[in-house]
Design an enzyme around this catalytic site. Structure first.
Site, short mmCIF file in Angstrom:
data_model
loop_
_atom_site.label_atom_id
_atom_site.label_comp_id
_atom_site.label_asym_id
_atom_site.label_seq_id
_atom_site.Cartn_x
_atom_site.Cartn_y
_atom_site.Cartn_z
N GLY A 128 0.82 -1.21 0.00
CA GLY A 128 0.00 0.00 0.00
C GLY A 128 0.85 1.26 0.00
N GLY A 181 -12.56 -0.43 3.05
CA GLY A 181 -11.93 -0.40 1.72
C GLY A 181 -10.59 -1.12 1.67
N LYS A 199 2.00 -10.56 -3.95
CA LYS A 199 2.96 -9.55 -3.48
C LYS A 199 4.33 -10.15 -3.22
CE LYS A 199 -0.74 -6.70 -1.58
NZ LYS A 199 -1.60 -6.51 -0.42
N1 HSE Z 1 -6.63 -6.32 -0.15
C1 HSE Z 1 -5.31 -5.81 -0.04
C2 HSE Z 1 -4.89 -5.91 1.44
C3 HSE Z 1 -5.27 -4.39 -0.51
O1 HSE Z 1 -5.76 -6.11 2.28
O2 HSE Z 1 -3.70 -5.82 1.74
C4 HSE Z 1 -3.91 -3.82 -0.64
O3 HSE Z 1 -3.14 -4.51 -1.56
#
Ligand code: HSE
Length: 406
Positions: A128, A181, A199
């Site tokens: 993020g 979100g 990731k």
């Molecule tokens: N769904 C992902 C998370 C969003 O919860 O990390 C960010 O990549």
């Protein structure tokens, strides 16, 4: 410099807000005005003050030669892949937050960007708002990277934190994460470890410079974690986290995503809620840790906009990192990976039998432990050996098996 945005969902709307509201400070940082001129989305947003920017037609972006940077925040593989590839081929730099796209098509898109002398940036795809991709390939450039591991999914970390700290149910914690979100459109990708797998594949590909595909990587989510496991872990001084790990070898690399018991004095144990952390061990630096909000509208949009600024600073120069595509898998097969394990068994199993099968173990206890339940932690061993021991076990069933960090 003209910028187009594809996708006005959680992340995309954050990108639009930052580009429109912080025009002046961004212009100073980028060295030119970043003008958001088009937003592609199939939905209507009549309430927005910038609704005149919207289009439903990708060709308006693709064929507009004055647009030099395109942000992809649509998510999913299709049509994101086709749109991104086409933009790169048309000589536009592309910035994406789409980890599925990078994990599946990164090598190919990076090669197209190189060939067209433009950039393909994806800082927001991992962690993020945490700057990790650029620091990893630029700031740690002097290092051979030995291990990369961490908490890479905000939704599952949020859920585990709520379940452990507040005894909240899995379903309730997931619904709050969705409201905030954090979660993917289909939260299966979060809770089954698929998002974290994408990731760790991206980070591992950067570290070993070869594309590591999610299909070659073992990924397990958090849906089988029980309150009993949490109780044993807690009594022994551990917390449960979803961990992505990449241990770099010479030819093949141990890459996987699994829940793991993390010692309470480990740097990752206190990484709670939506926070992510990535620990990278370099041969020169030793451990370096990156920590911050791993999901959510504005943290993720922050990373996207930083990439836009970076792309705008050097038009006509390809600054993207690269990694080679790989035909044979460079990910070590699961049976050859090495880990330490926690087991919880039910039945009339004798301690000697357990130690004959798994070697020396550490026995765990918990409050209200039933008489026919045992839990123990093994030494580090090959995954294949652990499975062999499981197959020879008689008079007991395995209720839980979780890896642990030591
Ligand atoms: N769904 C992902 C998370 C969003 O919860 O990390 C960010 O990549």
């Amino acid at each position: 410099m003209k910028v187009a945005l594809m996708g006005h969902g959680v992340v995309g709307s954050g990108v639009a807000e930052i580009l429109l509201e912080k025009k002046e400070s961004l212009a100073e940082k980028a060295g030119s005005l970043l003008e958001l001129v088009k937003i592609l989305d199939l939905r209507d947003f009549p309430q927005l003050s910038y609704q005149e920017l919207f289009t439903k037609d990708f060709s308006e972006i693709e064929s507009d030669d004055s647009i030099s940077i395109v942000v992809e925040a649509m998510g999913g593989l299709h049509p994101a892949y086709e749109y991104v590839k086409s933009c790169l081929e048309k000589g536009k730099s592309v910035v994406t937050s789409n980890k599925e796209l990078v994990a599946e098509k990164g090598a190919e898109l990076l090669a197209v960007a190189k060939e067209k002398n433009v950039n393909f940036f994806f800082e927001a795809s991992v962690g993020g708002g945490i700057p990790v991709i650029r620091p990893m390939h630029l700031c740690l450039a002097a290092n051979e990277l030995k291990t990369v591991y961490g908490i890479l999914n905000g939704t599952t970390n949020f859920i585990l934190t709520k379940m452990i700290r507040e005894q909240m149910s899995f379903e309730k914690a997931l619904s709050i994460a969705q409201e905030l979100g954090y979660a993917e459109k289909d939260p299966t990708a979060d809770v089954e470890g698929i998002d974290a797998c994408r990731k760790i594949c991206i980070l591992a590909s950067i570290a070993c410079k070869k594309h590591i595909y999610p299909k070659d990587v073992y990924a397990e989510g958090i849906t089988k974690i029980t309150a009993e496991d949490v109780a044993y872990a807690s009594a022994a001084g551990y917390v449960v986290k979803l961990i992505g790990q990449a241990k770099l070898g010479k030819e093949q690399h141990q890459v996987m995503v699994t829940p793991a018991l993390v010692p309470v004095d480990h740097q990752l144990s206190g990484v709670d809620d939506v926070f992510n952390a990535v620990l990278i061990e370099g041969d020169c630096t030793g451990d370096v840790m990156f920590y911050g909000k791993g999901a959510g509208k504005m943290p993720t949009a922050s990373a996207v906009v930083a990439d836009v600024v970076h792309a705008a600073k050097m038009p006509g120069t390809s600054l993207s990192l690269t990694w080679e595509d790989s035909t044979a898998s460079v990910a070590l097969p699961l049976t050859s990976c090495e880990n330490s394990f926690y087991y919880r068994l039910q039945g009339s199993v004798k301690p000697e039998t357990v130690e004959q099968l798994w070697g020396e173990v550490v026995w765990l206890t918990r409050k209200d432990q039933p008489a026919n339940e045992v839990a123990f932690m093994t030494a580090c061993m090959k995954e294949g050996e652990a499975v062999k021991a499981e197959k020879q076990l008689q008079d007991a069933v395995i209720l839980s098996k979780i890896r642990y960090l030591d």
